[in-house]
Motif scaffolding. Sequence first.
Motif, PDB file in Angstrom:
ATOM      1  N   ALA A  93      35.940  37.030  47.413  1.00 19.20           N
ATOM      2  CA  ALA A  93      36.952  38.087  48.009  1.00 19.20           C
ATOM      3  C   ALA A  93      37.339  39.152  46.845  1.00 19.20           C
ATOM      4  CB  ALA A  93      38.157  37.266  48.600  1.00 19.20           C
ATOM      5  N   ASN A  94      37.127  38.741  45.700  1.00 17.70           N
ATOM      6  CA  ASN A  94      37.589  39.700  44.595  1.00 17.70           C
ATOM      7  C   ASN A  94      36.660  39.901  43.598  1.00 17.70           C
ATOM      8  OD1 ASN A  94      40.763  39.827  45.497  1.00 17.70           O
ATOM      9  ND2 ASN A  94      40.289  37.596  45.537  1.00 17.70           N
ATOM     10  N   PRO A  95      35.758  40.820  43.790  1.00 19.84           N
ATOM     11  CA  PRO A  95      34.708  40.996  42.902  1.00 19.84           C
ATOM     12  C   PRO A  95      35.349  41.525  41.575  1.00 19.84           C
ATOM     13  CG  PRO A  95      34.063  41.833  45.056  1.00 19.84           C
ATOM     14  CD  PRO A  95      35.375  41.213  45.037  1.00 19.84           C
ATOM     15  N   GLY A  96      34.763  40.995  40.371  1.00 19.43           N
ATOM     16  CA  GLY A  96      35.128  41.432  39.237  1.00 19.43           C
ATOM     17  C   GLY A  96      36.452  40.523  38.620  1.00 19.43           C
ATOM     18  N   LYS A 144      29.989  45.691  41.342  1.00 19.00           N
ATOM     19  CA  LYS A 144      29.621  46.448  42.433  1.00 19.00           C
ATOM     20  C   LYS A 144      29.359  45.557  43.982  1.00 19.00           C
ATOM     21  CE  LYS A 144      27.441  49.957  39.834  1.00 19.00           C
ATOM     22  NZ  LYS A 144      26.110  50.458  39.489  1.00 19.00           N
ATOM     23  N   ALA A 145      29.532  44.203  43.691  1.00 14.20           N
ATOM     24  CA  ALA A 145      29.476  43.587  44.715  1.00 14.20           C
ATOM     25  C   ALA A 145      30.265  43.682  46.075  1.00 14.20           C
ATOM     26  CB  ALA A 145      29.358  42.133  44.326  1.00 14.20           C
ATOM     27  N   LYS A 146      29.936  43.241  47.083  1.00 13.55           N
ATOM     28  CA  LYS A 146      30.820  43.810  48.431  1.00 13.55           C
ATOM     29  C   LYS A 146      31.767  42.297  48.522  1.00 13.55           C
ATOM     30  CE  LYS A 146      27.413  46.826  50.571  1.00 13.55           C
ATOM     31  NZ  LYS A 146      26.567  46.912  51.469  1.00 13.55           N
ATOM     32  N   PRO A 147      32.980  42.843  48.656  1.00 14.65           N
ATOM     33  CA  PRO A 147      33.877  41.902  48.805  1.00 14.65           C
ATOM     34  C   PRO A 147      33.501  41.015  50.346  1.00 14.65           C
ATOM     35  CG  PRO A 147      35.007  43.653  49.420  1.00 14.65           C
ATOM     36  CD  PRO A 147      33.706  43.959  48.544  1.00 14.65           C
ATOM     37  N   GLU A 148      33.930  39.807  50.312  1.00 19.46           N
ATOM     38  CA  GLU A 148      33.705  38.965  51.616  1.00 19.46           C
ATOM     39  C   GLU A 148      34.709  37.713  51.748  1.00 19.46           C
ATOM     40  OE1 GLU A 148      29.297  38.003  52.940  1.00 19.46           O
ATOM     41  OE2 GLU A 148      29.297  38.041  50.422  1.00 19.46           O
ATOM     42  N   GLY A 149      35.018  37.555  52.810  1.00 19.53           N
ATOM     43  CA  GLY A 149      36.013  36.581  53.203  1.00 19.53           C
ATOM     44  C   GLY A 149      37.354  36.893  52.712  1.00 19.53           C
ATOM     45  N   ARG A 150      37.753  38.081  52.923  1.00 23.96           N
ATOM     46  CA  ARG A 150      39.334  38.429  52.594  1.00 23.96           C
ATOM     47  C   ARG A 150      40.177  38.161  53.603  1.00 23.96           C
ATOM     48  NH1 ARG A 150      38.958  44.205  49.498  1.00 23.96           N
ATOM     49  NH2 ARG A 150      38.394  43.576  47.602  1.00 23.96           N
ATOM     50  N   LEU A 151      41.225  37.621  53.296  1.00 28.66           N
ATOM     51  CA  LEU A 151      42.280  37.417  54.389  1.00 28.66           C
ATOM     52  C   LEU A 151      43.311  38.278  54.476  1.00 28.66           C
ATOM     53  CD1 LEU A 151      43.277  35.221  56.390  1.00 28.66           C
ATOM     54  CD2 LEU A 151      44.482  34.222  54.544  1.00 28.66           C
ATOM     55  N   HIS A 152      43.862  38.733  53.276  1.00 31.35           N
ATOM     56  CA  HIS A 152      44.901  39.682  53.207  1.00 31.35           C
ATOM     57  C   HIS A 152      45.527  39.890  51.736  1.00 31.35           C
ATOM     58  CE1 HIS A 152      48.339  37.118  52.947  1.00 31.35           C
ATOM     59  NE2 HIS A 152      47.776  36.259  53.795  1.00 31.35           N
ATOM     60  N   PRO A 153      46.043  41.111  51.257  1.00 36.14           N
ATOM     61  CA  PRO A 153      46.583  41.110  50.205  1.00 36.14           C
ATOM     62  C   PRO A 153      47.566  40.386  49.800  1.00 36.14           C
ATOM     63  CG  PRO A 153      46.053  43.292  51.352  1.00 36.14           C
ATOM     64  CD  PRO A 153      46.015  42.251  52.170  1.00 36.14           C
ATOM     65  N   HIS A 154      47.536  39.886  48.390  1.00 27.53           N
ATOM     66  CA  HIS A 154      48.647  38.991  47.962  1.00 27.53           C
ATOM     67  C   HIS A 154      49.632  39.844  47.296  1.00 27.53           C
ATOM     68  CE1 HIS A 154      50.421  35.407  46.527  1.00 27.53           C
ATOM     69  NE2 HIS A 154      50.258  35.444  45.336  1.00 27.53           N
ATOM     70  N   GLY A 155      50.486  40.396  48.242  1.00 25.02           N
ATOM     71  CA  GLY A 155      51.882  41.184  47.758  1.00 25.02           C
ATOM     72  C   GLY A 155      51.134  42.506  47.094  1.00 25.02           C
ATOM     73  N   ASN A 156      51.817  42.917  46.205  1.00 24.52           N
ATOM     74  CA  ASN A 156      51.356  43.967  45.223  1.00 24.52           C
ATOM     75  C   ASN A 156      50.586  43.491  43.928  1.00 24.52           C
ATOM     76  OD1 ASN A 156      52.766  45.556  46.997  1.00 24.52           O
ATOM     77  ND2 ASN A 156      54.872  45.112  45.726  1.00 24.52           N
ATOM     78  N   MET A 157      50.230  42.436  43.920  1.00 20.46           N
ATOM     79  CA  MET A 157      49.655  41.914  42.781  1.00 20.46           C
ATOM     80  C   MET A 157      48.135  42.538  42.911  1.00 20.46           C
ATOM     81  SD  MET A 157      49.146  38.069  41.543  1.00 20.46           S
ATOM     82  CE  MET A 157      50.858  37.755  41.910  1.00 20.46           C
ATOM     83  N   THR A 158      47.761  42.938  41.543  1.00 18.29           N
ATOM     84  CA  THR A 158      46.181  43.535  41.169  1.00 18.29           C
ATOM     85  C   THR A 158      45.367  42.606  40.239  1.00 18.29           C
ATOM     86  OG1 THR A 158      47.146  45.050  39.591  1.00 18.29           O
ATOM     87  CG2 THR A 158      47.360  45.989  41.799  1.00 18.29           C
ATOM     88  N   LEU A 159      44.245  43.023  40.417  1.00 16.29           N
ATOM     89  CA  LEU A 159      43.381  42.336  39.332  1.00 16.29           C
ATOM     90  C   LEU A 159      43.518  42.701  38.096  1.00 16.29           C
ATOM     91  CD1 LEU A 159      40.073  42.314  41.549  1.00 16.29           C
ATOM     92  CD2 LEU A 159      41.686  40.473  41.371  1.00 16.29           C
ATOM     93  N   ILE A 160      43.449  42.052  37.155  1.00 14.90           N
ATOM     94  CA  ILE A 160      43.871  42.401  35.611  1.00 14.90           C
ATOM     95  C   ILE A 160      42.716  43.573  35.233  1.00 14.90           C
ATOM     96  CG2 ILE A 160      43.991  41.631  33.196  1.00 14.90           C
ATOM     97  CD1 ILE A 160      44.847  38.798  34.344  1.00 14.90           C
ATOM     98  N   ASN A 161      41.479  43.377  35.433  1.00 16.74           N
ATOM     99  CA  ASN A 161      40.647  44.234  34.803  1.00 16.74           C
ATOM    100  C   ASN A 161      40.288  45.207  35.633  1.00 16.74           C
ATOM    101  OD1 ASN A 161      40.122  42.072  32.647  1.00 16.74           O
ATOM    102  ND2 ASN A 161      38.201  41.449  33.582  1.00 16.74           N
ATOM    103  N   SER A 162      40.120  45.305  36.949  1.00 19.39           N
ATOM    104  CA  SER A 162      39.860  46.671  37.660  1.00 19.39           C
ATOM    105  C   SER A 162      41.286  47.227  38.284  1.00 19.39           C
ATOM    106  CB  SER A 162      39.049  45.895  38.567  1.00 19.39           C
ATOM    107  OG  SER A 162      39.534  45.280  39.735  1.00 19.39           O
ATOM    108  N   GLY A 163      42.045  46.450  38.315  1.00 16.77           N
ATOM    109  CA  GLY A 163      43.313  47.127  38.978  1.00 16.77           C
ATOM    110  C   GLY A 163      43.185  47.079  40.387  1.00 16.77           C
ATOM    111  N   GLU A 164      42.241  46.642  40.887  1.00 14.57           N
ATOM    112  CA  GLU A 164      42.123  46.572  42.531  1.00 14.57           C
ATOM    113  C   GLU A 164      43.141  45.555  42.938  1.00 14.57           C
ATOM    114  OE1 GLU A 164      40.072  48.163  44.741  1.00 14.57           O
ATOM    115  OE2 GLU A 164      39.289  49.502  42.923  1.00 14.57           O
TER     116      GLU A 164
END
Length: 1023
Positions: free
Chosen positions: A719-722, A643-663
């Motif tokens: 930048a990528n909680p979880g 539930k942590a708020k993301p900080e320090g994001r630059l931009h998405p890395h293509g279409n890649m998603t996180l393994i556990n959350s799918g974000e």
Amino acid sequence: MTLRLSHNAPHYRLESKQEFMMAADSDPESEVFEITDFTTASEWERFVSRVEEVLNDWKLIGSSAGKSSPEKGEYTSGIWEEKSKDINFADFKFSITHHYLKQESDEGDGKEEPEEDAFPLAMQDLLCMNNDFPPRAHCLVRWYGMREFLVISPGANCEAIISESKCNLLLSSISISLANSGCQVPMFVQIQQKWRRMYAGECQGPGVRTDFEMVHLRKVPSQYNHLSGLLDIFKSKIGCSLTPLPPINIAIRFTYVLQDWQQYSWPQQPPDFDALLGGEVGGVEFGKLPFGACEDPISELHLATTWPHLTEGIVVDNDVYSDLDPLQAPHWSVRVRKAENPQCLLGDFLTEFFKLCCRKESTEEILGRGLAEEEGKENSDISAALSKLTEPAAVPIPKLSVSNMVHSARKRIRRHRRIDESPLSNEMLNSILLYLFPDAAVEKSSENSDSKTAQTNTNGKNEQDKDTDYNLFSHLKSAPSDSLSYRLALCVCLVNFYHGGVRAVAHLWQEFVLEMRYRWENNYLIYGLASGPPDLRCCLLHQKLQMLNCCIERKRARDEARKTTDGGKERERKVSGGCQNGRFGPESVPPATTASDSAREVGKSWESWSDSEDEFFECLSDQEEMEFPPTAGEKGGAKDVSKAKPEGRLHPHGNMTLINSGEPLYIPVTQEPAPMTEDLLEEQSEVLAKLGTSAEGAHLRARMQSACLLSDMESFKAANPGCVLEDFVRWYSPRDYVEEEVVDDKGNTVVKGELSARMKIPGNMWVEAWETARATPARRQRRLFDDTKEAEKVLHYLAVQKPADLTSHLLPCILHAAILKLKEEESVEDIPSVKKAIQQATSHASKVLHHPSPDYKKLEDVLNQLIAVETVIARARSLKAKFGIGKGEKGEDAEELEKFVSSLLEEPEVAVTGAGRGPAGSIIHRLFVSAQRLADFTSDEAALLAPLDDDLGRVGGAEDRKPMGGGINVPDFPPPAGREILLRTCVPRPAPYSKALPQRLFCVLMRDEFRLAGAFSSDTSFF
């Protein structure tokens, strides 16, 4: 047989073996201790044998005939070689040397005549006319015209062969050696003192022999001061009784010396006394090195007038009259005598600058002992500023700041230094500082400073495209020619030469260091340095200044971000823009967001910003989503990570998603790695190497090298909680995440991935770092690059540099500047040999300067190469001025003159086309006429007369080339400095029925020398 008995017994002559036995029986205690056997070889015989051995070793046995005659000029253009061996005559050391001309046709010409009918090669050379008067050759080659000969001379520390008996003994030795070995190469013995160049020798062939004799006197006898007297000597010596005497071939050469160059202007411009560097010969403005000779690099011109083929009846030369007029000589040749080590400005600058490298005094010692104590305290205040800040004190921290300490130190320095103690005047110092820092001339606002710096860097890149010499700094490890380090080197060089030497250099360096600290404290970028990390292709001093500029850039960026944040505290905080690579250029205020991969984000919350040692936050703002503005009390480390708020994001890395959350997987804003100079890199590598190869050392080394990795992991987590380690590896090191297609339970083909084998090794550093990393954005992390600490280290490094250290750092820049100056001057003159010499010097300098600790001896060799190039260019300009080249003339004559002058620089002697009637010959004639006229008057009269002859140095028309000087009754030419007369003939000797053999007499007549070198051949079969 002679026996010498022991026990002080008298010497006996024993007539028989019986008497010897009886004497031995009568004295049983007698003992024979020495037997002199006259059948053994004497020292003289051993010497003869040793000479024969050398002749055999060098394969000089047998006939030398059959070789073709040397081509014209081959003695000058060909390659002469020599080899030597030492031989002894008892305890006396001699050296035997073989001199010979290396010829391509030496081996296997195939035209060998019968030995009994062929003259030795040396006898053939006596009559050869192709190489009379060679300009560069051994004296025996000039006198006898031989292409191969042997010389026996006393050893280095042995006395000269002066007595006649010793000379005859040596001549007998070589005569026996030549006869025994059958060698036909002439052999000489050097006699008398070496400076007299006296030789006697012999050459033997089948039935013939040539004796080489010499006469050397200090004064010319009056009866032999002309051709007719010398012919009498020659005729009497050969003693030919034939009534029609065979013709005698005569070659004559007169040499005239010109020393006074009245039409040649001063080699340097007169000093400009109104200029800043006024009153100095060749004075130049800052940023330019002087060039050229302060004296004439051409001291003399030698004109050789030659009559190559004369006979006795054609020319008259006696004590009353002479036909030998130099203007009528069919052949003229010229050589120039160059001044030895002429004073040249660039060479003097380089030499004096190089001398500073050997000085050992510190700045305090140089600027005065009385000043040293105060300055020592002040310097300690500056160098120990950080340590004083950390000491416990009752004074509040803001008052005990580096800025306050340095400002107080500067005030005390200026207060204690009186005006008369300063090596550099205020006017001079200000002029130098304005040249080094042109941005100081305008108002020192950040905008002006920024625009200036940006403009300088841009111009530098344009010059790099236009100028092929721009990248020379990378070869010499110096600095770009538009950089501050380069300009500083030029200023130090000029100040050292013109304005007080080492004291002025120490003064300038002290002011330079104070200026560097001022710019650091006041956030002014250093003018003339390219932005970015230190360029390891440049010298260390340039890298240090670039490092200081990096620190100023980081500090400026942090201060700008703080101002932006402080100004927006009262209004609602919105998203703010990013900047390129965390390096703020001239546009320091970030107005908008950029989408570059290298962009960094500027933070929105700076309440917790502090300059304390515990927390150093990066001066960058996050490019965060507007819907997640952070709160003032948020620390970024919530217990529920998902539930942590993301900080320090630059931009998405293509279409890649996180393994556990799918974000979506976001690329985080990260800190830049710390810039480093080459000495820091070397220090770091030494520390890592000292850890050893043990497991513990390897682990510690990995932890030391993982600081940047840990920072990036913390930024990624923020930048990528979880996220998990696999997510980080997919972005950071894709090759360590192995994907493969598998079939699931439902029969569908899916892609599954896992960490590589090296990532699964127990105790892997990546796994340990991931476990210890906290979700902290880059803006709240401790800085990887502590600009405050690094800036103070650089400033301390600069402050402790001695003048010798400074000049060692700047020496590559000075060599760089000198090479560019030489290239610039050479492009005007266009001398091929100079171009090649500059390339060789540059290559040599590149090898020497890239060594970690250059050898001073090799550096001195590089300096000498550059000085030699300057001297050649100065000589070329001197000759062009003397021959009137470069005054706008065109046509065949001008081209011929340019070719003639170019040849004078390259060759030992140059033939004058057309002799005295050609364009070069007419100018040489005018120069001699002018010198003769001026020499005939007093100095005052000469000064009045000189302007009348100004046109003599120009190339005139045909009517101007008439002989001059008759109107004033002054001869056109001075008396010849040297006269050389060569007499040759072929007559039977010693009897009229003997073979006709070559005879030769070379005569040298000078003011203080009279020399006759004769080669007289005789028939040893029919005499």
